[in-house]
Design a protein around this motif. Structure first.
Motif, PDB file in Angstrom:
ATOM      1  N   THR A 328       0.839  -1.195   0.000  1.00 38.07           N
ATOM      2  CA  THR A 328       0.000   0.000   0.000  1.00 38.07           C
ATOM      3  C   THR A 328       0.877   1.249   0.000  1.00 38.07           C
ATOM      4  O   THR A 328       1.744   1.404   0.869  1.00 38.07           O
ATOM      5  CB  THR A 328      -0.919   0.030   1.233  1.00 38.07           C
ATOM      6  OG1 THR A 328      -1.794  -1.100   1.204  1.00 38.07           O
ATOM      7  CG2 THR A 328      -1.746   1.309   1.262  1.00 38.07           C
ATOM      8  N   TYR A 330       0.535   5.401   0.072  1.00 38.78           N
ATOM      9  CA  TYR A 330      -0.440   6.460   0.381  1.00 38.78           C
ATOM     10  C   TYR A 330       0.272   7.795   0.565  1.00 38.78           C
ATOM     11  O   TYR A 330       1.294   7.890   1.255  1.00 38.78           O
ATOM     12  CB  TYR A 330      -1.218   6.091   1.644  1.00 38.78           C
ATOM     13  CG  TYR A 330      -2.020   7.242   2.220  1.00 38.78           C
ATOM     14  CD1 TYR A 330      -3.156   7.722   1.558  1.00 38.78           C
ATOM     15  CD2 TYR A 330      -1.638   7.864   3.403  1.00 38.78           C
ATOM     16  CE1 TYR A 330      -3.877   8.781   2.062  1.00 38.78           C
ATOM     17  CE2 TYR A 330      -2.358   8.917   3.930  1.00 38.78           C
ATOM     18  CZ  TYR A 330      -3.484   9.388   3.253  1.00 38.78           C
ATOM     19  OH  TYR A 330      -4.196  10.439   3.762  1.00 38.78           O
ATOM     20  N   PHE A 378     -10.539   3.538   2.756  1.00 39.26           N
ATOM     21  CA  PHE A 378      -9.945   3.106   4.016  1.00 39.26           C
ATOM     22  C   PHE A 378     -10.812   3.560   5.190  1.00 39.26           C
ATOM     23  O   PHE A 378     -11.479   4.598   5.135  1.00 39.26           O
ATOM     24  CB  PHE A 378      -8.548   3.692   4.189  1.00 39.26           C
ATOM     25  CG  PHE A 378      -7.532   3.163   3.231  1.00 39.26           C
ATOM     26  CD1 PHE A 378      -7.271   1.800   3.133  1.00 39.26           C
ATOM     27  CD2 PHE A 378      -6.800   4.033   2.417  1.00 39.26           C
ATOM     28  CE1 PHE A 378      -6.311   1.307   2.256  1.00 39.26           C
ATOM     29  CE2 PHE A 378      -5.841   3.557   1.541  1.00 39.26           C
ATOM     30  CZ  PHE A 378      -5.602   2.191   1.453  1.00 39.26           C
ATOM     31  N   VAL A 381      -7.299   7.303   7.425  1.00 41.57           N
ATOM     32  CA  VAL A 381      -6.042   7.723   6.812  1.00 41.57           C
ATOM     33  C   VAL A 381      -5.239   8.569   7.792  1.00 41.57           C
ATOM     34  O   VAL A 381      -4.354   9.323   7.402  1.00 41.57           O
ATOM     35  CB  VAL A 381      -6.296   8.501   5.496  1.00 41.57           C
ATOM     36  CG1 VAL A 381      -6.864   7.581   4.434  1.00 41.57           C
ATOM     37  CG2 VAL A 381      -7.210   9.698   5.736  1.00 41.57           C
ATOM     38  N   ASN A 387      -7.100   1.656  12.815  1.00 42.79           N
ATOM     39  CA  ASN A 387      -7.539   1.185  11.499  1.00 42.79           C
ATOM     40  C   ASN A 387      -6.884   1.932  10.342  1.00 42.79           C
ATOM     41  O   ASN A 387      -7.444   2.014   9.249  1.00 42.79           O
ATOM     42  CB  ASN A 387      -9.060   1.299  11.400  1.00 42.79           C
ATOM     43  CG  ASN A 387      -9.767   0.338  12.336  1.00 42.79           C
ATOM     44  OD1 ASN A 387      -9.482  -0.854  12.338  1.00 42.79           O
ATOM     45  ND2 ASN A 387     -10.675   0.856  13.147  1.00 42.79           N
ATOM     46  N   LEU A 389      -5.185   2.803   7.179  1.00 45.25           N
ATOM     47  CA  LEU A 389      -4.999   2.148   5.884  1.00 45.25           C
ATOM     48  C   LEU A 389      -5.596   0.746   5.825  1.00 45.25           C
ATOM     49  O   LEU A 389      -5.172  -0.099   5.025  1.00 45.25           O
ATOM     50  CB  LEU A 389      -3.521   2.122   5.481  1.00 45.25           C
ATOM     51  CG  LEU A 389      -2.834   3.493   5.366  1.00 45.25           C
ATOM     52  CD1 LEU A 389      -1.413   3.336   4.861  1.00 45.25           C
ATOM     53  CD2 LEU A 389      -3.617   4.448   4.464  1.00 45.25           C
ATOM     54  N   ARG A 390      -6.619   0.500   6.642  1.00 43.53           N
ATOM     55  CA  ARG A 390      -7.358  -0.775   6.575  1.00 43.53           C
ATOM     56  C   ARG A 390      -8.655  -0.571   5.800  1.00 43.53           C
ATOM     57  O   ARG A 390      -9.279   0.493   5.871  1.00 43.53           O
ATOM     58  CB  ARG A 390      -7.635  -1.314   7.973  1.00 43.53           C
ATOM     59  CG  ARG A 390      -6.366  -1.738   8.708  1.00 43.53           C
ATOM     60  CD  ARG A 390      -6.680  -2.171  10.126  1.00 43.53           C
ATOM     61  NE  ARG A 390      -5.487  -2.518  10.871  1.00 43.53           N
ATOM     62  CZ  ARG A 390      -5.025  -3.755  11.043  1.00 43.53           C
ATOM     63  NH1 ARG A 390      -5.683  -4.774  10.490  1.00 43.53           N
ATOM     64  NH2 ARG A 390      -3.943  -3.991  11.742  1.00 43.53           N
ATOM     65  N   LEU A 391      -9.071  -1.571   5.082  1.00 46.42           N
ATOM     66  CA  LEU A 391     -10.235  -1.457   4.214  1.00 46.42           C
ATOM     67  C   LEU A 391     -11.530  -1.409   5.013  1.00 46.42           C
ATOM     68  O   LEU A 391     -11.715  -2.158   5.976  1.00 46.42           O
ATOM     69  CB  LEU A 391     -10.269  -2.646   3.255  1.00 46.42           C
ATOM     70  CG  LEU A 391      -9.024  -2.840   2.380  1.00 46.42           C
ATOM     71  CD1 LEU A 391      -9.169  -4.103   1.547  1.00 46.42           C
ATOM     72  CD2 LEU A 391      -8.779  -1.627   1.492  1.00 46.42           C
ATOM     73  N   SER A 392     -12.423  -0.530   4.588  1.00 46.43           N
ATOM     74  CA  SER A 392     -13.751  -0.465   5.184  1.00 46.43           C
ATOM     75  C   SER A 392     -14.646  -1.537   4.554  1.00 46.43           C
ATOM     76  O   SER A 392     -14.302  -2.107   3.512  1.00 46.43           O
ATOM     77  CB  SER A 392     -14.365   0.913   4.953  1.00 46.43           C
ATOM     78  OG  SER A 392     -14.773   1.042   3.597  1.00 46.43           O
ATOM     79  N   SER A 395     -15.270  -1.086   0.804  1.00 41.91           N
ATOM     80  CA  SER A 395     -14.113  -0.869  -0.068  1.00 41.91           C
ATOM     81  C   SER A 395     -14.232  -1.644  -1.385  1.00 41.91           C
ATOM     82  O   SER A 395     -14.523  -2.847  -1.389  1.00 41.91           O
ATOM     83  CB  SER A 395     -12.828  -1.292   0.636  1.00 41.91           C
ATOM     84  OG  SER A 395     -11.732  -1.248  -0.248  1.00 41.91           O
ATOM     85  N   TYR A 429      -3.371  -5.022   4.052  1.00 40.57           N
ATOM     86  CA  TYR A 429      -4.251  -5.616   5.061  1.00 40.57           C
ATOM     87  C   TYR A 429      -5.451  -6.304   4.403  1.00 40.57           C
ATOM     88  O   TYR A 429      -6.130  -5.717   3.565  1.00 40.57           O
ATOM     89  CB  TYR A 429      -4.763  -4.552   6.023  1.00 40.57           C
ATOM     90  CG  TYR A 429      -3.702  -3.917   6.886  1.00 40.57           C
ATOM     91  CD1 TYR A 429      -3.123  -4.615   7.942  1.00 40.57           C
ATOM     92  CD2 TYR A 429      -3.291  -2.608   6.644  1.00 40.57           C
ATOM     93  CE1 TYR A 429      -2.157  -4.032   8.738  1.00 40.57           C
ATOM     94  CE2 TYR A 429      -2.323  -2.005   7.446  1.00 40.57           C
ATOM     95  CZ  TYR A 429      -1.755  -2.724   8.482  1.00 40.57           C
ATOM     96  OH  TYR A 429      -0.792  -2.144   9.269  1.00 40.57           O
ATOM     97  N   TYR A 431      -9.207  -7.495   4.542  1.00 37.75           N
ATOM     98  CA  TYR A 431     -10.396  -7.019   5.264  1.00 37.75           C
ATOM     99  C   TYR A 431     -10.963  -8.124   6.145  1.00 37.75           C
ATOM    100  O   TYR A 431     -11.145  -9.262   5.716  1.00 37.75           O
ATOM    101  CB  TYR A 431     -11.472  -6.552   4.288  1.00 37.75           C
ATOM    102  CG  TYR A 431     -12.793  -6.278   4.962  1.00 37.75           C
ATOM    103  CD1 TYR A 431     -12.945  -5.164   5.781  1.00 37.75           C
ATOM    104  CD2 TYR A 431     -13.865  -7.157   4.822  1.00 37.75           C
ATOM    105  CE1 TYR A 431     -14.139  -4.922   6.432  1.00 37.75           C
ATOM    106  CE2 TYR A 431     -15.067  -6.924   5.468  1.00 37.75           C
ATOM    107  CZ  TYR A 431     -15.197  -5.805   6.272  1.00 37.75           C
ATOM    108  OH  TYR A 431     -16.378  -5.568   6.926  1.00 37.75           O
TER     109      TYR A 431
END
Length: 439
Positions: A328, A330, A378, A381, A387, A389-392, A395, A429, A431
């Protein structure tokens, strides 16, 4: 009845304990026995003339480095330890030599009073100069190095650096040069800067962790290091740099804020260090020519670096074949840069970078830019949040990746099993829904 003390250097059988004097004697003999066995101790209150037991410890790491043999360990007690240390005694593959923080304590190796030459930083010495093999360094803190903090030189191999905290030094934090097969894991390296010539134009040679095969072509086959589960930030050049080295495994690391000056380190020339001088790449993956690169890069995150998140240097490295899976990038100017010709890049996320990629990629599949995913959505951020940079749950990066289990991608950065469900997710990551039992 007789009591035999095994491993005693006196090789003697003692009578049953019948008095306080006998008890005192047996304690002393046990201390000698421990010192002649596997474990030794270092303390600020010790002396190098002592036997190195927990009650009669040594005083210096240099004494331990010159004394320990294969299969032995030294525990270092809390306190500050000063002075350059040169390691020349090697362990073996089955019997390493270990230098470890005493459980629950915090030894600090402080280079603050060591010789420093801002006009020519390469005249300064590393705090730990390692010229041996099969050594383990665990749980130690390093600060205020006058040059490179930890240096492994020519043809060393198979040393392990685990859980170290390296910070506020001048020159690279942990450096490997013309050597192979070292491991750096669970370390934190930050606030690293170099003087430059005469204190002017500094910053360009201070990486957090670096591995180099030198500048002589054709490059020798040095590298094959493992860098995993490390956090690197505030370094004036790059975070993890594998310039001209080959075949490194780089996984589960976090790098951010590279390529920036660091006046907080102090020094007479610190006022000139406010300008960025280093390259500013989170992960630099080889470069320089054929024979370097070929790194395997998985489950890393790289953010807020001055130039790029991941840089293959392949514009001058036409023989390289870097492999990048599930990383990832960002908030960098470029997420994935200079990956031309031979790179294989799959299941990566690039978000809020000015450009997703720079140049053409050899094999680019199931990355956000391939799939037209502009926002991976994410949960957070904001760095240092749970959480980040973890996917919602919403996502578009969920279940959009290739199945890379046969390529060795079987867990994510947090150690969770991939895939969670029927499809691979993009990025570092996987999900995992709230309330679902984690495997």
């Amino acid at each position: 009845m007789k009591l035999e003390i095994k491993n005693s250097p006196l090789n003697y059988t003692y009578p049953t304990i019948k008095s306080k004097w006998s008890l005192t004697l047996i304690i002393l003999i046990m201390q000698i026995s421990i010192a002649s066995g596997q474990n030794f101790y270092i303390s600020n209150r010790g002396a190098d003339s002592n036997p190195g037991t927990i009650t009669l410890p040594w005083a210096t790491i240099q004494h331990a480095a010159a004394t320990l043999k294969a299969g032995q360990k030294v525990y270092i007690r809390s306190g500050k330890y000063r002075g350059y240390v040169v390691f020349t005694e090697s362990g073996t593959a089955k019997k390493t030599i270990t230098f470890e923080a005493y459980p629950g304590e915090k030894p600090i190796i402080d280079g603050g009073n060591l010789k420093s030459k801002p006009s020519n930083p390469w005249d300064n010495l590393p705090v730990f100069n390692i010229k041996a093999n099969y050594l383990v360094f665990k749980g130690l803190e390093f600060v205020n190095a006058a040059m490179v903090t930890i240096y492994c030189g020519d043809d060393t191999h198979n040393n392990v650096f685990d859980g170290l905290h390296v910070h506020n030094g001048y020159g690279t934090g942990i450096m490997f040069y013309l050597c192979s097969h070292h491991i750096v894991q669970n370390c934190v390296v930050h606030d690293i800067y170099d003087y430059g010539q005469g204190g002017i134009g500094g910053g360009g040679n201070a990486d957090g962790i670096s591995a180099s095969a030198g500048n002589t072509k054709p490059y020798p086959d040095y590298g094959h290091h493992i860098f995993k589960n490390n956090k690197v930030y505030n370094c004036s050049d790059d975070g993890i740099d594998t310039w001209s080295s080959n075949g490194n495994v780089i996984e589960n690391n976090e790098v951010h804020h590279t390529g920036y000056g660091n006046p907080s380190n102090g020094g007479s020339d610190s006022a000139s260090w406010n300008k960025p001088a280093g390259d500013g790449t989170g992960f630099k993956l080889g470069g320089g020519g054929g024979g370097s690169g070929n790194n395997r890069v998985m489950n890393n995150i790289s953010y807020s670096n001055r130039v790029s998140g991941f840089d293959g240097n392949e514009y001058r490295n036409k023989g390289s074949k870097n492999i990048l899976y599930n990383n990832t990038a960002y908030n960098n100017p470029t997420g994935f840069r200079n990956m031309e010709t031979f790179a294989i890049i799959k299941n990566n996320i690039s978000f809020k970078n000015n450009d997703d990629t720079s140049g053409n990629i050899g094999v680019s599949e199931n990355n956000t830019w391939d799939l037209g995913i502009k926002d991976p959505n994410f949960i957070s951020v904001t760095p240092n949040t749970a959480n980040f940079l973890r996917l919602s749950p919403k996502s578009p990066a969920i279940k959009r990746g290739q199945n890379l289990s046969t390529k060795g991608v079987v867990k994510d950065k947090a150690g969770k099993i991939r895939p969670k469900g029927i499809g691979y997710d993009l990025g570092a990551y996987e999900y995992i829904a709230t309330g679902v039992k984690k495997k």
